[in-house]
Each structure stands twice: as structure tokens, then as C-alpha cells.
Design an enzyme around this catalytic site. Sequence first.
Site, PDB file in Angstrom:
ATOM      1  N   GLU A  63       3.893  -6.849   1.920  1.00  0.00           N
ATOM      2  CA  GLU A  63       3.259  -7.072   0.614  1.00  0.00           C
ATOM      3  C   GLU A  63       3.007  -6.143  -0.650  1.00  0.00           C
ATOM      4  O   GLU A  63       2.126  -5.595  -1.156  1.00  0.00           O
ATOM      5  CB  GLU A  63       2.015  -7.791   0.538  1.00  0.00           C
ATOM      6  CG  GLU A  63       1.839  -9.000   1.689  1.00  0.00           C
ATOM      7  CD  GLU A  63       0.265  -9.387   1.972  1.00  0.00           C
ATOM      8  OE1 GLU A  63      -0.614  -8.380   1.466  1.00  0.00           O
ATOM      9  OE2 GLU A  63       0.139 -10.293   2.344  1.00  0.00           O
ATOM     10  N   PRO A  64       4.390  -5.229  -0.736  1.00  0.00           N
ATOM     11  CA  PRO A  64       4.291  -4.142  -1.557  1.00  0.00           C
ATOM     12  C   PRO A  64       4.252  -4.504  -2.999  1.00  0.00           C
ATOM     13  O   PRO A  64       4.855  -5.617  -3.481  1.00  0.00           O
ATOM     14  CB  PRO A  64       5.775  -3.546  -1.352  1.00  0.00           C
ATOM     15  CG  PRO A  64       6.696  -4.481  -0.861  1.00  0.00           C
ATOM     16  CD  PRO A  64       5.756  -5.662  -0.354  1.00  0.00           C
ATOM     17  N   GLY A  65       3.594  -3.779  -3.851  1.00  0.00           N
ATOM     18  CA  GLY A  65       3.498  -4.286  -5.261  1.00  0.00           C
ATOM     19  C   GLY A  65       3.814  -3.032  -6.147  1.00  0.00           C
ATOM     20  O   GLY A  65       4.848  -2.733  -6.559  1.00  0.00           O
ATOM     21  N   ARG A  66       3.026  -1.859  -5.999  1.00  0.00           N
ATOM     22  CA  ARG A  66       3.206  -0.845  -6.292  1.00  0.00           C
ATOM     23  C   ARG A  66       4.578   0.014  -6.251  1.00  0.00           C
ATOM     24  O   ARG A  66       4.942   0.267  -7.338  1.00  0.00           O
ATOM     25  CB  ARG A  66       2.197   0.221  -6.153  1.00  0.00           C
ATOM     26  CG  ARG A  66       1.762   1.771  -6.807  1.00  0.00           C
ATOM     27  CD  ARG A  66       1.094   2.602  -6.286  1.00  0.00           C
ATOM     28  NE  ARG A  66      -0.332   2.118  -5.777  1.00  0.00           N
ATOM     29  CZ  ARG A  66      -1.427   2.167  -7.069  1.00  0.00           C
ATOM     30  NH1 ARG A  66      -1.042   2.484  -7.803  1.00  0.00           N
ATOM     31  NH2 ARG A  66      -2.496   1.521  -6.556  1.00  0.00           N
ATOM     32  N   CYS A  90     -12.725   3.371 -29.384  1.00  0.00           N
ATOM     33  CA  CYS A  90     -13.984   3.885 -29.422  1.00  0.00           C
ATOM     34  C   CYS A  90     -14.873   4.341 -28.035  1.00  0.00           C
ATOM     35  O   CYS A  90     -15.909   3.610 -27.918  1.00  0.00           O
ATOM     36  CB  CYS A  90     -14.887   3.174 -30.341  1.00  0.00           C
ATOM     37  SG  CYS A  90     -14.052   3.039 -32.030  1.00  0.00           S
ATOM     38  N   GLU A  91     -14.347   4.911 -27.317  1.00  0.00           N
ATOM     39  CA  GLU A  91     -14.833   5.202 -25.952  1.00  0.00           C
ATOM     40  C   GLU A  91     -14.531   6.701 -25.559  1.00  0.00           C
ATOM     41  O   GLU A  91     -13.184   7.069 -25.772  1.00  0.00           O
ATOM     42  CB  GLU A  91     -14.590   4.428 -24.699  1.00  0.00           C
ATOM     43  CG  GLU A  91     -14.667   2.793 -25.081  1.00  0.00           C
ATOM     44  CD  GLU A  91     -15.670   2.294 -24.000  1.00  0.00           C
ATOM     45  OE1 GLU A  91     -16.286   3.180 -23.063  1.00  0.00           O
ATOM     46  OE2 GLU A  91     -15.895   1.188 -24.142  1.00  0.00           O
ATOM     47  N   GLY A  93       0.617  -1.342  -0.069  1.00  0.00           N
ATOM     48  CA  GLY A  93       0.063  -0.052  -0.085  1.00  0.00           C
ATOM     49  C   GLY A  93       0.814   1.339   0.104  1.00  0.00           C
ATOM     50  O   GLY A  93       0.247   2.308  -0.387  1.00  0.00           O
ATOM     51  N   TYR A 119      -9.263   5.043 -12.483  1.00  0.00           N
ATOM     52  CA  TYR A 119      -9.173   5.511 -11.169  1.00  0.00           C
ATOM     53  C   TYR A 119      -8.608   6.934 -11.130  1.00  0.00           C
ATOM     54  O   TYR A 119      -8.117   7.640 -10.203  1.00  0.00           O
ATOM     55  CB  TYR A 119      -7.708   4.884 -10.538  1.00  0.00           C
ATOM     56  CG  TYR A 119      -7.614   3.600 -10.303  1.00  0.00           C
ATOM     57  CD1 TYR A 119      -8.598   2.939  -9.433  1.00  0.00           C
ATOM     58  CD2 TYR A 119      -6.695   2.689 -11.062  1.00  0.00           C
ATOM     59  CE1 TYR A 119      -8.500   1.303  -9.460  1.00  0.00           C
ATOM     60  CE2 TYR A 119      -6.637   1.290 -11.002  1.00  0.00           C
ATOM     61  CZ  TYR A 119      -7.549   0.595 -10.141  1.00  0.00           C
ATOM     62  OH  TYR A 119      -7.450  -0.883 -10.025  1.00  0.00           O
TER      63      TYR A 119
HETATM   64  C1  LIG Z   1      -2.999  -5.218  -3.911  1.00  0.00           C
HETATM   65  C2  LIG Z   1      -2.516  -5.736  -2.607  1.00  0.00           C
HETATM   66  C3  LIG Z   1      -1.245  -5.492  -2.174  1.00  0.00           C
HETATM   67  C4  LIG Z   1      -0.423  -4.635  -3.014  1.00  0.00           C
HETATM   68  O1  LIG Z   1      -0.460  -3.301  -2.964  1.00  0.00           O
HETATM   69  P1  LIG Z   1       0.345  -2.009  -3.316  1.00  0.00           P
HETATM   70  O2  LIG Z   1      -0.431  -0.692  -3.360  1.00  0.00           O
HETATM   71  O3  LIG Z   1       0.617  -2.478  -4.862  1.00  0.00           O
HETATM   72  O4  LIG Z   1       1.653  -2.094  -2.489  1.00  0.00           O
HETATM   73  C5  LIG Z   1      -0.763  -6.083  -1.116  1.00  0.00           C
HETATM   74  N1  LIG Z   1      -1.694  -7.141  -0.301  1.00  0.00           N
HETATM   75  C6  LIG Z   1      -2.892  -7.088  -0.739  1.00  0.00           C
HETATM   76  C7  LIG Z   1      -3.599  -8.238   0.062  1.00  0.00           C
HETATM   77  C8  LIG Z   1      -3.392  -6.828  -1.857  1.00  0.00           C
HETATM   78  O5  LIG Z   1      -4.764  -6.756  -2.149  1.00  0.00           O
END
Ligand SMILES: *Cc1c(COP(=O)(O)O)cnc(C)c1O
Length: 421
Positions: A275-278, A346-347, A239, A318
Amino acid sequence: MDHFLYRDGQLYAEDVPVPEIAAAVGTPAYIYSTATLLRHYRLFDEALSWGPHLICYAMKAASNQAILKTLADAGAGMDVVSGGEYARAKAAGVPGDRIVFSGIGKTRDEIRTALEGGVRQFNIESEPEMQVISEIAAAMGVVAPVTVRVNPDVDAKTHAKIATGKSENKFGIPIARARGIYAEIARLPGLKAVGIDVHIGSQLTDLDPFALAYRKVAALTETLRADGHDIGRLDLGGGLGIPYTRANDAPPLPVEYGAVVQRELGHLGCEIEIEPGRLIAGNAGILLSRVIYLKEGEGRNFLILDAAMNDLIRPAMYEAYHDIVPVIEPAAGAEQSPFDVVGPVCESGDTFARGRMMPSLRAGDLVAFRSAGAYGSVMASEYNTRALVPEVLVKNDQFAVIRRRPSFEEMINRDSLPEWL
Ligand SMILES: *Cc1c(COP(=O)(O)O)cnc(C)c1O
């Protein structure tokens, strides 16, 4: 910080001139930087170095096998939210004990597959799911390690579509009910509680909601321990936000986030999972596109690109902002004028930016969407029968296509006709 910088008047991906990639691969295309991916992973690793920890990359942000392998080789675990993502983690060589299985709708097949292949823990999101995991594990003669994802009812102050920690969201179990659930887990034959999980949303640009949520998790840890549960692990979700524009104020750094975690939870002696993604993938990727036309409208001018909402849906979904920069660096002080930057789909929603100040561009010029590495390519579709956008990974002065663009023939041949046609 990322590794997409101007050098000698043109944009580079690490040590590769971006026009070279455009010539070899065509446009649109996603380009990722290995150095940026690893840098972000290591920043988190250092931020949590005060104690035992595991960084489980949330692969839903960007899940190409080459990206996963890059991070797995550096020591990352993976956070997966589907059977497909679990299969990707295994295919990238991630051992089961570094795979965390999240998500509110895990199916029986997915649960069984993960128990067979190995899983670090399931993050349980509901009581029915708890029952099903126990039943399947018991039938297999194994014990499933689990945490409960608690919903701390904290406002993450982020976009409504990516906030997950308020009581009205579909995620997690209200923290007030956690004690009863852990007692139930202790009674169930197929489950062993190993910790607590929390994830309150995405693109947080303020540390306070994290601190608030983690303080509640700390209190819950003490309560559950007093009840006799063995809480050795805290999964704090992802997050942390990233800067989408160099103009806005900078979101907190991983090291500042790590300090909040230590302050709120360090005294508990738990292993910390995040759990970082972004933050790992976002600024490690750009979407490269080419100008098709400049169109003069009634009082507004349009920049029509060959990338569209099917390639990058974040602005449409978003209201997300992405910097859009010319690949050939404009002269210092070059004049700018406002454009609506749009794709060919086409939107009307296929609009990346309205009234964006852009330097003068011509048909055929290349532009790059910055900060497009996370929730970009993974959300791409073939809407309007536009080929699924390819992906390229750069490492120093090398680049490789890590997902090629399908031909129209391949796309058409994925359909099949029923025998009556
Ligand atoms: C989407 C998600 C993440 C990653 O969130 P980021 O904002 O990308 O860091 C981690 N844990 C869970 C359970 C998620 O659904």
C-alpha cells in the site's frame, strides 16, 4: 527520480515550462507529473514481479480523481481509509476486488457501502470492529473477506506522528493476540480470513524495521496455517520513504524493498499486497508559489510567499523539510544568503524553512517546493479564507487543471445563514 528538471534555464514539468502553468493557472498551485506517478508504480510492480502481487495505492497521499485514474488504468488497486475514499476509488473505475479498506474507525455505513459495492478485504484493527463487520455482512447474507492488521511492536525509526507499528500506537492488534482473533473470525458467520495485514509507519528510510516486522508476519502465517486458517494473502502496508533533499543519503529503492519482502516472505507462496502512498505520489508533485515580498527583519531576512501552511502543512506538522527551488535556474555559483521562508497566514507556525540558503530572488519570482505530491494538497484547507489550492496534471507537453481554484463567492456561498439572521 522525477520529471521536474531545469531545461534552458527554467524549471519544466515533463515537457511543459512551469512558468506557462503559472501564467494559465496562477499561484499557488500543485503540479503533478504523470510520468513520475507511473514510473514509481512500475518500480514497485517490477520489485514484486517474482510472485503474485497487487499494488494498492494509498490514496490518502494524493487523491485527485485524475491521479487515481492514471494509476488505476495502469493496473493499481487502491487502499482506502474512509467512505469518501472508497467513493473516489469507485468513481475512478477501480473494481471492488481491487479496493482494500483500512483504518481504525470504519463506521457501519462505510462497511455496508463497501460490502454492497465490492471490496477486496477489510483490514480489521480491533475486536469490536470485527464483530460489527460480521454482523453487517451476516445481515446482508454475504461473507466479508478480512485480514487482521497486526501490530508487530517494531520501531520504524521515523517521525513520531507517522510511526504506527509500536505497541503504544493506536493501530492494529498486538501480534501476540492474533491467534485468538483468527479463531474468533473462524467462528463468526459474516467473516472469512484471507490473510494478514501489517503497516508500521511512513517515511521509513531503513529496511531493517520492515524485515523485522515481516519476519514476525512469516512466523504468524505458519502458526495460523497450522491452526487451519487459509492465509493466502499478505498485505504489507506502505511506508517506504522518499528523498526530500538531494543532499541527504538516499532511502532504499523499491527493488531493494522487494528483495527484503521476497527474502522474508517469498517462501510462503502468498499473494503480496503493498500500500505505497508517499513513494508513488511524493516526488511526482511540486507546489508552485510566487514571492510576494522580501522583508528585512532584525538579523534575519524573510521570503514571504503566496503559498502558506494551509496549502502545505507538512513543515508545520511534521517539521518536514522540502527543497525550495527558484523556477528560473540560478547561474552556476550564484551567491546565496539565508532566508526564513514563510507564508502569509497569521501564525508563526506558517514557516516553511528557517535560515534556508536561497539564491537572490525578487518579488514576483516563482519558486517550487519539491517532493510535495504526497500529503500536500490532500491536507490543504481554506484557513484564513484562502482559496483551496488548485491542482494541475502534466502529461508530456500537455497540462490540465484537475481541480480548479474556487472563487471567493463560491467559498462564501457554501455557508448558509440561519433564518433568524
Ligand atoms: C498511510 C498508510 C499507507 C501509506 O503510507 P505511505 O508512507 O504513504 O506509503 C499505507 N497503509 C496504511 C494502512 C496507511 O495508514
